[in-house]
Design an enzyme around this catalytic site. Structure first.
Site, short mmCIF file in Angstrom:
data_model
loop_
_atom_site.label_atom_id
_atom_site.label_comp_id
_atom_site.label_asym_id
_atom_site.label_seq_id
_atom_site.Cartn_x
_atom_site.Cartn_y
_atom_site.Cartn_z
N ALA A 83 0.82 -1.22 0.00
CA ALA A 83 0.00 0.00 0.00
C ALA A 83 0.86 1.26 0.00
O ALA A 83 0.51 2.25 -0.65
CB ALA A 83 -0.94 -0.02 1.21
N GLU A 139 -3.07 -2.75 -7.14
CA GLU A 139 -3.55 -3.94 -6.40
C GLU A 139 -2.68 -4.04 -5.15
O GLU A 139 -1.51 -4.40 -5.24
CB GLU A 139 -3.40 -5.22 -7.25
CG GLU A 139 -3.83 -5.08 -8.71
CD GLU A 139 -5.27 -4.70 -8.89
OE1 GLU A 139 -6.09 -5.00 -7.99
OE2 GLU A 139 -5.61 -4.07 -9.90
N CYS A 196 -1.62 -11.51 -0.12
CA CYS A 196 -2.33 -10.27 0.19
C CYS A 196 -3.68 -10.56 0.83
O CYS A 196 -4.22 -9.74 1.56
CB CYS A 196 -2.51 -9.43 -1.06
SG CYS A 196 -3.35 -10.32 -2.37
P1 NAD Z 1 6.49 -3.54 -2.88
O1 NAD Z 1 5.45 -2.48 -2.90
O2 NAD Z 1 7.63 -3.37 -1.96
O3 NAD Z 1 7.13 -3.73 -4.34
C1 NAD Z 1 6.33 -4.03 -5.48
C2 NAD Z 1 7.08 -3.59 -6.74
O4 NAD Z 1 7.18 -2.17 -6.77
C3 NAD Z 1 8.52 -4.11 -6.80
O5 NAD Z 1 8.80 -4.45 -8.14
C4 NAD Z 1 9.34 -2.91 -6.36
O6 NAD Z 1 10.66 -2.91 -6.86
C5 NAD Z 1 8.53 -1.77 -6.96
N1 NAD Z 1 8.73 -0.48 -6.30
C6 NAD Z 1 9.06 -0.23 -5.01
N2 NAD Z 1 9.08 1.11 -4.79
C7 NAD Z 1 8.76 1.71 -5.95
C8 NAD Z 1 8.60 3.06 -6.35
N3 NAD Z 1 8.80 4.07 -5.51
N4 NAD Z 1 8.21 3.31 -7.62
C9 NAD Z 1 8.00 2.30 -8.49
N5 NAD Z 1 8.15 0.99 -8.16
C10 NAD Z 1 8.52 0.71 -6.91
O7 NAD Z 1 5.72 -4.92 -2.61
P2 NAD Z 1 6.33 -6.34 -2.25
O8 NAD Z 1 6.92 -6.27 -0.88
O9 NAD Z 1 7.16 -6.85 -3.37
O10 NAD Z 1 5.02 -7.25 -2.21
C11 NAD Z 1 4.26 -7.49 -1.08
C12 NAD Z 1 3.06 -6.58 -1.06
O11 NAD Z 1 2.27 -6.79 -2.23
C13 NAD Z 1 2.14 -6.84 0.11
O12 NAD Z 1 1.75 -5.63 0.66
C14 NAD Z 1 0.96 -7.55 -0.51
O13 NAD Z 1 -0.24 -7.40 0.20
C15 NAD Z 1 0.90 -6.92 -1.86
N6 NAD Z 1 0.20 -7.77 -2.82
C16 NAD Z 1 -1.00 -7.35 -3.29
C17 NAD Z 1 -1.72 -8.19 -4.15
C18 NAD Z 1 -3.04 -7.80 -4.74
O14 NAD Z 1 -3.39 -8.33 -5.79
N7 NAD Z 1 -3.81 -6.94 -4.11
C19 NAD Z 1 -1.19 -9.43 -4.51
C20 NAD Z 1 0.06 -9.79 -4.00
C21 NAD Z 1 0.75 -8.96 -3.15
C1 SIN Z 2 -2.21 -12.87 -3.52
O1 SIN Z 2 -2.37 -12.45 -4.69
O2 SIN Z 2 -1.29 -12.44 -2.77
C2 SIN Z 2 -3.15 -13.89 -2.98
C3 SIN Z 2 -4.15 -14.39 -3.91
C4 SIN Z 2 -4.98 -15.37 -3.14
O3 SIN Z 2 -4.46 -16.35 -2.64
O4 SIN Z 2 -6.16 -15.12 -2.97
#
Ligand code: NAD
Ligand code: SIN
Length: 486
Positions: free
Chosen positions: A223, A244, A278
């Site tokens: 987020a 997302e 997530c």
């Molecule tokens: P993150 O936000 O740290 O990174 C996601 C991507 O964004 C990476 O490729 C990263 O390098 C890039 N990034 C980081 N800072 C940036 C910036 N300032 N500008 C542009 N790009 C940037 O997320 P993460 O730790 O890799 O993933 C875990 C998170 O993702 C959790 O919060 C999880 O809930 C969420 N998630 C959401 C969904 C969904 O569909 N809603 C699914 C899976 C994971």
């Molecule tokens: C995820 O995208 O991080 C989870 C999808 C799911 O298991 O519902």
């Protein structure tokens, strides 16, 4: 799998710093390569821009055929993809096989969604045809997270290409391998030069990509990053954003005869993928009194039985490590802070061996704790609230700025009807785990879980915009009784 970046059909080395990914269960290096610089990113976006017009004018049937070939190549190499994901993320092999299957499955889902959500329709009124068509936006920046390093970016790229967009994709810096793996198969399937491009790197490379001349940003991640991207585009109405994000997801457990089955649903909600989904339940809400006590006891007992291990261990573990030892330490700290705020440990979240990424799943009763932050702890950390009645349970469930997933475990249909009506989330389940959402349904949340552009089945919606036309082969002549004309 390659350690290069892909620009206009050419694989070449990035010109930035070297970085690596590591197997979180052993620390072994899996991928090493150079990150893309701002100028590499700019080249990739120019390539995507240059390829856009021809790709958008390519018949949709041809675009679909190429994506079907891609699907078949992923099926051919599914085991290799699953192994690579397991090695880079630490997820058990049984689980990553399902991710590889989802990558292939996404193609047919996206074709169906393209036609159903964004196809062409027409109706005629007299000599005028009213036609609805959809057009691609242009160049899409795709940014992926580490927890589903192939499935989630694939869920943006496939519908974007089918709709006629071109793309520049940056995988998570923690999991560059599976991203490269799927893009290699797209190239092998015949995606033309420049239509899909890939850069590798961390936050700076991501920022260079969102700062480049793109028409859309399709982002799955945390987020905080999502909000920063949203702010970055506050005065850019011309760029479509699909964000997302995460959640602080509630699960209410109320009146279930089969306590063990309910405990299993909690464990699959909170601890699947080591809590790195997530949709994972972060907050469990149970009644005060004997039935709540029994529920907690069953949950704690089942948690003790969970097998934690490396991805290829036999028998297969329920859950692996978290993504890095640093993340493991951060989760342990977050758990300890809840205890400092007067939370009561039910099961301790602790790092299993110093310097390693394995943690034990933590459960903490925070009913009497102070100022529990409304945050997503992306790991196996479950907070428990005890409440007096069902109305309080629903209010507690909704007491979050997020709104991704929510669940109710209960034998009472009336309670489900009430929960469904009042729950504020994009995924609301009854007697099923909060994780494992169907790719054939829309997937997204409200509040700080996204920007109202759900993905999965509705990804088609953000990959194209509607164009409404009124059409006739010839102009309409002036009629004798034309109103308002003398
Ligand atoms: P993150 O936000 O740290 O990174 C996601 C991507 O964004 C990476 O490729 C990263 O390098 C890039 N990034 C980081 N800072 C940036 C910036 N300032 N500008 C542009 N790009 C940037 O997320 P993460 O730790 O890799 O993933 C875990 C998170 O993702 C959790 O919060 C999880 O809930 C969420 N998630 C959401 C969904 C969904 O569909 N809603 C699914 C899976 C994971
Ligand atoms: C995820 O995208 O991080 C989870 C999808 C799911 O298991 O519902």
């Amino acid at each position: 799998m390659t350690n290069k970046i892909l620009i206009n059909g050419e694989w070449r080395e990035g010109r930035g710093e070297e970085f690596s990914s590591r197997d979180p269960s052993t620390g072994e290096e899996i991928w090493t390569g150079k990150s893309a610089t701002k100028s590499d990113v700019s080249d990739a976006v120019s390539a995507a821009r240059g390829a856009f017009e021809t790709w958008a004018l390519t018949p949709v049937g041809t675009r679909i055929e190429i994506m079907e070939r891609y699907r078949d190549l992923i099926k051919r190499d599914a085991d290799d993809l699953a192994q690579l994901i397991s090695r880079e993320t630490g997820k058990p092999f049984w689980e990553t096989k399902t991710e590889a299957a989802a990558v292939a499955g996404k193609v047919d889902i996206s074709i169906k969604a393209f036609h159903e959500r964004t196809g062409e329709r027409s109706s005629s009124a007299g000599a005028t045809n009213a036609v609805l068509r959809h057009r691609p936006h242009g160049v899409m920046a795709v940014l992926g997270p580490y927890n589903f390093p192939a499935h989630l970016p694939n869920g943006h790229i496939v519908p974007a290409l089918i709709a006629g967009n071109t793309a520049v994709f940056k995988p998570s810096e923690m999991t560059p391998g599976p991203g490269a793996f799927i893009i290699e198969r797209m190239v092998e399937a015949g995606v033309p030069d420049g239509v899909v491009n890939m850069v590798q790197g961390a936050r700076e490379t991501g920022a260079a990509l969102t700062g480049a001349d793109v028409n859309g940003v399709l982002f799955t991640g945390g987020a905080k990053t999502g909000l920063a991207i949203h702010k970055q585009f506050a005065d850019r109405l011309d760029v479509i954003l699909a964000l997302e994000l995460g959640g602080n997801n509630p699960l209410i457990w109320w009146d279930t005869k089969d306590v063990d089955a309910a405990a299993l649903a909690v464990v699959q909600s909170a601890f699947l993928t080591t809590g790195q989904r997530c949709t994972c339940a972060r907050r469990l809400i149970v009644p005060e009194g004997a039935s709540g006590d029994k529920a907690i006891e069953a949950l704690a007992k089942l948690t003790d039985r969970l097998v934690i291990g490396a991805p290829f261990d036999e028998p297969q573990p329920f859950m692996g490590p978290v993504i890095t030892p640093q993340v493991a330490e951060g989760l342990e700290r977050a758990f300890d802070q809840l205890l400092d705020r007067d939370g009561e440990a039910i099961r301790n979240l602790s790092v299993r061996d110093e310097g390693a990424a394995f943690v034990t799943p933590g459960i903490v009763d925070v009913t009497r704790a102070d100022a529990v932050p409304d945050e997503e702890h992306f790991g196996p950390l479950l907070k428990v609230w005890r409440v007096a009645d069902f109305d309080e349970a629903v209010a507690r469930a909704n007491a979050t700025k997020f709104g991704l997933s929510a669940g109710l475990l209960s034998d009472d249909r009336g309670k489900w009807d009430r929960f469904l009506a009042l729950s504020r989330a994009g995924i609301v389940n009854w007697n099923r785990q909060t994780t494992g959402a169907s790719g054939a349904a829309p997937f997204g949340g409200i509040g700080e879980s996204g920007n109202h552009r759900p993905s999965a089945y509705y990804a088609a919606d953000y990959c194209a915009y509607p164009v409404a036309s009124m059409e006739g082969e010839t102009l309409l002549p002036i009629a004798d009784d034309q109103v308002g004309i003398k």
